[in-house]
Design an enzyme around this catalytic site. Structure first.
Site, PDB file in Angstrom:
ATOM      1  N   LYS A 122      85.901   4.307 110.352  1.00  0.00           N
ATOM      2  CA  LYS A 122      84.920   3.645 109.680  1.00  0.00           C
ATOM      3  C   LYS A 122      84.128   3.366 110.726  1.00  0.00           C
ATOM      4  CE  LYS A 122      84.847  -0.691 108.616  1.00  0.00           C
ATOM      5  NZ  LYS A 122      83.358  -1.715 109.073  1.00  0.00           N
ATOM      6  N   THR A 123      84.051   2.612 111.430  1.00  0.00           N
ATOM      7  CA  THR A 123      82.820   2.070 112.378  1.00  0.00           C
ATOM      8  C   THR A 123      82.762   3.363 113.325  1.00  0.00           C
ATOM      9  OG1 THR A 123      83.940   0.289 112.357  1.00  0.00           O
ATOM     10  CG2 THR A 123      82.819   1.034 114.989  1.00  0.00           C
ATOM     11  N   ASP A 143      76.979  -0.953 106.069  1.00  0.00           N
ATOM     12  CA  ASP A 143      78.335  -1.104 106.695  1.00  0.00           C
ATOM     13  C   ASP A 143      79.001  -2.437 105.513  1.00  0.00           C
ATOM     14  OD1 ASP A 143      80.802  -0.732 108.044  1.00  0.00           O
ATOM     15  OD2 ASP A 143      80.387  -2.158 109.552  1.00  0.00           O
ATOM     16  N   GLU A 144      80.381  -2.376 105.422  1.00  0.00           N
ATOM     17  CA  GLU A 144      81.024  -3.494 104.444  1.00  0.00           C
ATOM     18  C   GLU A 144      80.969  -4.381 103.193  1.00  0.00           C
ATOM     19  OE1 GLU A 144      84.010  -4.263 105.321  1.00  0.00           O
ATOM     20  OE2 GLU A 144      84.666  -4.257 107.569  1.00  0.00           O
ATOM     21  N   GLN A 148      89.625  -4.305 100.001  1.00  0.00           N
ATOM     22  CA  GLN A 148      89.555  -5.143 100.597  1.00  0.00           C
ATOM     23  C   GLN A 148      88.424  -6.349 100.005  1.00  0.00           C
ATOM     24  OE1 GLN A 148      90.025  -3.979 104.549  1.00  0.00           O
ATOM     25  NE2 GLN A 148      90.325  -1.978 104.395  1.00  0.00           N
ATOM     26  N   ARG A 150      96.671  -5.534 108.352  1.00  0.00           N
ATOM     27  CA  ARG A 150      95.965  -5.637 110.372  1.00  0.00           C
ATOM     28  C   ARG A 150      97.173  -5.302 110.927  1.00  0.00           C
ATOM     29  NH1 ARG A 150      91.316  -5.022 109.078  1.00  0.00           N
ATOM     30  NH2 ARG A 150      92.706  -4.433 107.145  1.00  0.00           N
TER      31      ARG A 150
END
Length: 754
Positions: free
Chosen positions: A37-38, A229-230, A263, A620
């Site tokens: 994503k980043t 973002d997010e 998420q 994670r």
């Protein structure tokens, strides 16, 4: 649209590349865990610059300063120094930057103070006291949370008092005067020239909404492209501000959101999953890109995550996959007590470090509540395993640091009441509580700041003299500031002239020396700030003022805190782990009433959020995932006996290595498997046994004890009992773990089979 010559595009897979090169119109990138994503977000910004968009016309909103800083650094590697001109930062930091220029339009000074949570709580406590309310009933944290939620939903004090539902809720909680505290709180912040964190959003919205020509139009023209973002973590107010920026009522709508509905785990902070689920409704010409390849986790972990999240009803459909091999399966460990859980995990960490050459930094222990950390700390210390707890006391929250910062704040804005109260008698100068209370009372009567009352308050001759000396001291600091001293030089002078350094030097204990070191560390940070050549603001690139420094630290978020110890095992709540990754992850305390939380059990939507939280926790892990639960644990001073979490039986059995039982002592007989689990793995529900198309739930009032019923998730079962609260006990034949379920008929969807 040119792609030739941009070598960074070669680093992307097909769908990532498509998302990056699509530069026009509304775009939604659904990014699964570990999907890059980043990289997509940063390369997208770099690509916009490469195809001719001026960097200062790009607004990129994040949730941590750390993420924004890393984003800029990665963009700079692609496009060079022009990346520094991108407006990239947190919602709060970028909105504060705009408000520093425009706040006067809505009645605030441009040099407004930013109140942190302690400042807000202090002010609320003062209001509760002056209103002569019971502080046990009118709990400051509860009131602050209520005010925060109101602001996040665009509910002003005026709207609050007209909202019958909110007033009735307060009456039910024996806090009917909450609306009055809210009103007084807003007025006090306004007269102090202060905004709290929620105000940075609320006042930003006000600024845009109330000034459509002077402000909204100006920034709509300035920012031709807006990226978030997010996005699944945004609240109602943040989304409303975004709509103001992108002019969603007419074209062009160059807005790109990146996130993952699976998420979305921060509803307790006001985040709403509705924002990402309804985005396509608000932007009908939306183009959606799904990043489904996971580069982080092994096949078993990815399969487990897909299996878990598949039980949620409300989601954007996607299928996460990986080409990493399926090596270590998931281990589920059962223990008798939480104490035994702590011991077993410490032992397993030692074993993993030796067997797989893992370092402490490769390992994390994730728990549902912070209170669970104690037992793990105890056993890690016994094994001499270094660890760090995320969410501990921030450097900037330490008393001696906050004391110096209060002097700095008061120097910039003498109307800052919270800073005034903190330092008017520190170091002690003889200005007691009774004097301060008289100042507060006079300020309240006249609706002015505490500073403004100094020449008018009636005190004893001695108190008047001492207060005048304090006022002269602050005036001296302001005079020196006006002469252009940078933040560091000014702070050094203030720390000495105010007597802070002398007061700390008197204490020769280790604690005293540590406090002095913290003050020096703050000054060191300011030195670094004034010597750093990074351009933070294109309009004023060399702003090394005290005001600029205080803004930079006021907006540091929890996830921006740096670890003081690097070679450590990480302990953190499942909420704090999002965005991180570790080779080995232990998800602990997987029991009903704990994970999922007992507070979520009455709401299907909250159960779905708990499931998303579990999904975040397990994703994670890169290679090793261990899930533990205990038969019993102490909670709130009492021994509790909980069933295994419902989420365990939702794990695909092919991903599980074994249920590892407690190794019992020989005097108790031969080791055995406790409970219904089998060492070959967990059986989960046969999801295909119920065809949703043929499932038709009946009116729950018709369900009686003795009936055979069908549940969409649990399959066929028999109603054993219905109590006076209309909670049915049903035994489901296909459920191998805890087959007897207590189901609230009010929410249940059951089909009668008889």
């Amino acid at each position: 649209m040119q792609e030739v010559g941009h070598s960074y595009l070669d680093e992307l897979n097909e769908i990532q590349r498509a998302a990056v090169v699509q530069t026009d119109g509304p775009i939604m990138v659904i990014a699964g865990p570990g999907s890059g994503k980043t990289r997509v977000l940063t390369y997208k910004i770099a690509h916009l610059i490469n195809v001719g968009v001026p960097p200062w016309q790009i607004l990129a909103l994040t949730f941590t300063n750390k993420a924004a800083k890393e984003m800029k650094a990665r963009i700079e590697k692609v496009v060079g120094g022009s990346a520094r001109k991108v407006w990239a930062g947190t919602f709060h930091s970028l909105f504060a930057r705009i408000l520093r220029v425009e706040a006067h339009r809505i009645g605030y000074p441009n040099d407004f103070t930013i109140y942190d949570s302690d400042d807000s709580k202090s002010l609320i406590n003062e209001l509760i006291k002056t209103m002569d309310l019971d502080k046990k009933v009118y709990n400051a944290n509860a009131i602050r949370s209520r005010i925060s939620a109101s602001k996040s939903n665009l509910i002003t004090p005026k709207a609050y008092v007209q909202n019958e539902d909110m007033l009735n809720y307060d009456k039910m909680n024996r806090r009917p005067l909450t609306y009055k505290i809210y009103e007084k709180y807003v007025n006090r912040c306004k007269r102090s020239g202060a905004m709290d964190f929620d105000d940075l959003l609320l006042q930003m919205f006000r600024l845009l909404y109330e000034n459509p020509d002077q402000v909204k139009d100006k920034y709509q023209k300035q920012f031709s492209h807006v990226l978030v973002d997010e996005f699944q973590d945004t609240n109602f107010l943040q989304y409303e501000i975004l709509k103001q920026f992108v002019n969603y009522e007419r074209s062009p709508q160059n807005v790109c959101i990146v996130g993952d509905d699976a998420q979305s785990i921060y509803s307790f902070r006001g985040a709403t999953i509705e924002n990402i689920l309804q985005f396509e409704t608000d932007f009908p010409t939306l183009k959606t890109f799904k990043l489904e390849q996971n580069y982080r986790s092994s096949q078993h972990i990815v399969d487990a995550a897909n299996g878990i999240i598949g039980f949620n009803r409300r989601q954007i459909e996607k299928k996460i996959w990986t080409d990493k091999p399926a090596e270590s399966k998931i281990k589920i460990v059962k223990t008798i007590s939480d104490n035994e859980e702590g011991r077993r995990i410490a032992d397993m960490i030692i074993e993993q470090k030796h067997r797989y050459n893992l370092k402490n930094t490769d390992i994390a222990i994730l728990y549902r509540t912070n209170a669970q950390s104690r037992v793990f700390e105890e056993f890690l210390r016994r094994q001499n395993i270094q660890y760090r707890i995320y969410g501990g006391l921030s450097f900037y929250q330490r008393k001696e640091v906050k004391d110096l910062i209060a002097y700095l704040r008061l120097t910039i804005n003498p109307n800052d009441d919270e800073a005034f109260k903190r330092v008017v008698n520190y170091p002690k100068r003889g200005i007691g509580a009774s004097t301060v209370n008289k100042i507060i009372a006079l300020a309240d009567d006249n609706q002015v700041s505490l500073w403004q009352t100094i020449p008018h308050v009636q005190l004893s001759k001695r108190a008047t003299s001492l207060l005048a000396e304090f006022a002269a001291l602050i005036a001296t600091f302001r005079k020196v500031m006006s002469e252009g001293k940078n933040a560091y030089d000014l702070a050094v002078m203030i720390s000495k002239r105010a007597g802070l350094v002398s007061a700390l030097k008197v204490d020769n204990t280790m604690e005293g020396l540590s406090r002095l070191e913290n003050v020096n560390a703050l000054l060191d940070g300011m030195k670094d700030f004034v010597e750093n050549d990074e351009i933070l603001d294109e309009d004023n690139p060399l702003d090394k003022s005290l005001s600029a420094y205080l803004q930079s630290i006021a907006l540091i978020t929890d996830m921006d805190k740096e670890s003081e110890e690097t070679e450590v095992v990480s302990l953190m709540s499942t909420h704090a782990c999002k965005g991180l990754e570790f080779k080995s992850v232990f998800v602990v305390g997987m029991e009903e009433n704990l994970f999922p939380s007992y507070m979520s059990l009455s709401s299907p939507d909250q159960i779905e959020e708990e499931r998303r939280l579990f999904y975040v926790a397990i994703t994670r892990a890169e290679e090793f995932l261990t899930i533990t639960y205990a038969n019993s644990r102490y909670q709130h001073g009492q021994m509790r006996f909980n069933d295994p979490s419902r989420f365990l039986e939702e794990l695909p059995p092919e991903t599980i290595d074994a249920v590892v039982p407690l190794k019992e002592k020989k005097e108790f007989g031969q080791p055995k498997i406790l409970g219904n689990f089998k060492p070959t793995g967990l059986k989960r529900l046969n999801k295909v046994s119920v065809d949703p198309q043929n499932f038709h739930p009946d009116d729950s009032s018709k369900i009686k004890a003795g009936m055979n019923v069908m549940h969409l998730k649990f399959g066929a079962g028999k109603v054993l009992d219905i109590d006076e609260r209309f909670v049915a006990t049903i035994e489901f034949e296909q459920v191998t773990v805890n087959p007897k379920k207590r189901i609230m008929l009010q929410y249940a969807k059951l089909q009668i089979l008889d």
